[in-house]
Design an enzyme around this catalytic site. Structure first.
Site, PDB file in Angstrom:
ATOM      1  CG  ASN A 199      -0.214  -0.238   2.507  1.00  0.00           C
ATOM      2  OD1 ASN A 199       0.633   0.553   2.896  1.00  0.00           O
ATOM      3  ND2 ASN A 199      -0.522  -1.339   3.193  1.00  0.00           N
ATOM      4  N   PRO A 200       0.339   2.393  -0.396  1.00  0.00           N
ATOM      5  CG  PRO A 200      -0.871   3.923  -1.703  1.00  0.00           C
ATOM      6  CD  PRO A 200      -1.007   2.605  -0.987  1.00  0.00           C
ATOM      7  CE1 TYR A 201       2.640   5.057   7.479  1.00  0.00           C
ATOM      8  CE2 TYR A 201       1.999   2.791   7.931  1.00  0.00           C
ATOM      9  CZ  TYR A 201       2.609   3.961   8.326  1.00  0.00           C
ATOM     10  OH  TYR A 201       3.188   4.054   9.567  1.00  0.00           O
ATOM     11  N   GLY A 202       3.045   1.940   3.237  1.00  0.00           N
ATOM     12  CA  GLY A 202       4.246   1.116   3.353  1.00  0.00           C
ATOM     13  C   GLY A 202       5.294   1.464   2.315  1.00  0.00           C
ATOM     14  CE  LYS A 205       6.340   6.075   8.390  1.00  0.00           C
ATOM     15  NZ  LYS A 205       7.123   6.868   9.354  1.00  0.00           N
TER      16      LYS A 205
END
Length: 393
Positions: A199-202, A205
């Site tokens: 996902n874009p969050y992971g 990061k």
């Protein structure tokens, strides 16, 4: 004679004004020095022997504020930088009341996306280290607003790094996430587990991690990257807690949803997926208490070494099922929360938990707050006394 008298009078008047002005200046200076809220800017702008000045980005947020509290308790000098888009000024005020002494804590309202403002902050403050928490951090939201996540996490981390390089700040503790691992085939997750975020969050990061590592290879920076799992709990003494924006509840943590159900804000809990290959059919996750998490960050700061990059998983090493979590939440709140079991949510995986042996061996860190019910009781106690978050108790 008249002319001489006139000059004498003029001279004596001038002297009286000069003395009065001098006394007024002395009074103002004394007031400032003895005022509990007065902080000489020099205390933050100059390095002081025996005092470590830590920049805490996102220090008004849930995890960042708990980290600032711990640093202050351990006699660090702390500067919080936060744009309050997700953080709470109320948390900063609690810290200011707890540590009013000059040179202990300052808060700067700024956006890390503003390179000019960030550079000015670094120019005016003598930081010894940066603890970088500031980030939007909801997996679901990241799939809806990916550009926001890449800008807020990856781009802003680049701005911080550039400012650190320009102003010779050599130590970085980066607050990362287990979301960088994606859906690992093997459990438990080790630091060597391939990072394949989904996902874009992971992804954002992981990109930030890559930038930090690449940059550190060209310098003598001391870098610690902490990848942590599902955060729960709050300050055991009840001074700080988690107070997310009401509009973000749907993206929030399971503990927040449990408390909202216990308070009647939502009619009950929706548990998605009961047919996973786990002991009770629900997903298994590694829940880490926020007090343990900030302890890991402070230990990482103490062990950071020039020209070294330390990467650590911060978890308990033990998975707990969603059903176990809900049962613990019911006991912690004393409310028989209504639970609705639904089909699986796309993208969820059966089991995620860490192998924390590396951080145990190298930093002498072990999770101490591993009683799920007790962690939830601490958080629930704060929630009950802060029904409107930091706004009103």
């Amino acid at each position: 004679m008249d002319f001489l008298d006139s000059r004498r009078k003029s001279n004596s008047t001038g002297k009286v004004i000069a003395v009065a002005f001098f006394i007024a200046v002395c009074i103002v200076m004394l007031k400032q020095v003895y005022s509990p809220n007065y902080t000489s800017p020099d205390m933050f702008s100059q390095h002081e022997l025996g005092v470590t000045h830590v920049l805490v980005t996102g220090g008004a947020g849930y995890i960042g504020s708990h980290a600032a509290l711990r640093l202050l308790k351990d006699s660090y000098r702390v500067t919080i930088v936060d744009n309050l888009s997700r953080g709470n000024l109320g948390a900063v005020k609690v810290l200011q009341e707890l540590f009013p002494e000059p040179g202990r804590l300052q808060f700067i309202y700024a956006d890390l996306g503003d390179a000019k403002a960030v550079n000015k902050i670094f120019a005016e403050n003598a930081f010894d280290a940066a603890m970088h928490f500031a980030a939007v951090a909801y997996v679901g939201e990241s799939t809806i607003e990916p550009l926001r996540y890449y800008h807020n996490i990856t781009s802003n981390t680049l701005v911080v790094l550039e400012a650190m390089a320009a102003h010779n700040v050599k130590t970085l503790i980066y607050s990362s996430t287990c979301a960088t691992y994606g859906e690992p085939i093997k459990m438990p997750i080790r630091e060597e587990t391939p990072q394949l975020p989904i996902n874009p969050y992971g992804k954002a990061k992981k990109m930030a991690e890559d930038i930090i590592i690449d940059f550190s290879n060209t310098t003598d920076m001391a870098v610690m990257i902490l990848r942590y799992f599902n955060v729960i709990g709050s300050d055991p003494e009840g001074r700080l807690g988690e107070a997310p924006r009401p509009e973000l509840r749907e993206h929030g943590r399971i503990s927040g949803a449990c408390f909202d159900a216990a308070r009647g804000i939502i009619p009950g809990l929706k548990v998605k997926g009961t047919d996973y290959k786990t002991a009770d059919g629900t997903c298994v996750r590694d829940y880490i208490d926020v007090t343990d998490l900030v302890d890991a960050h402070v230990k990482a700061l103490a062990h950071a070494k020039p020209r070294k990059v330390g990467i650590y998983n911060v978890g308990t090493g033990k998975g707990r099922s969603v059903k176990e979590f809900v049962d613990a939440c019911k006991k912690a709140t004393g409310v028989d929360i209504k639970v609705e079991y639904l089909d699986r949510r796309p993208g969820d995986y059966a089991e995620v938990f860490s192998d924390p042996s590396k951080i145990q061996q190298e930093l002498n860190w072990t999770a101490q707050y591993t009683d799920l019910q007790k962690s939830l009781q601490n958080a629930w106690k704060w929630q009950k006394s802060h029904l409107n978050g930091y706004g009103h108790s």
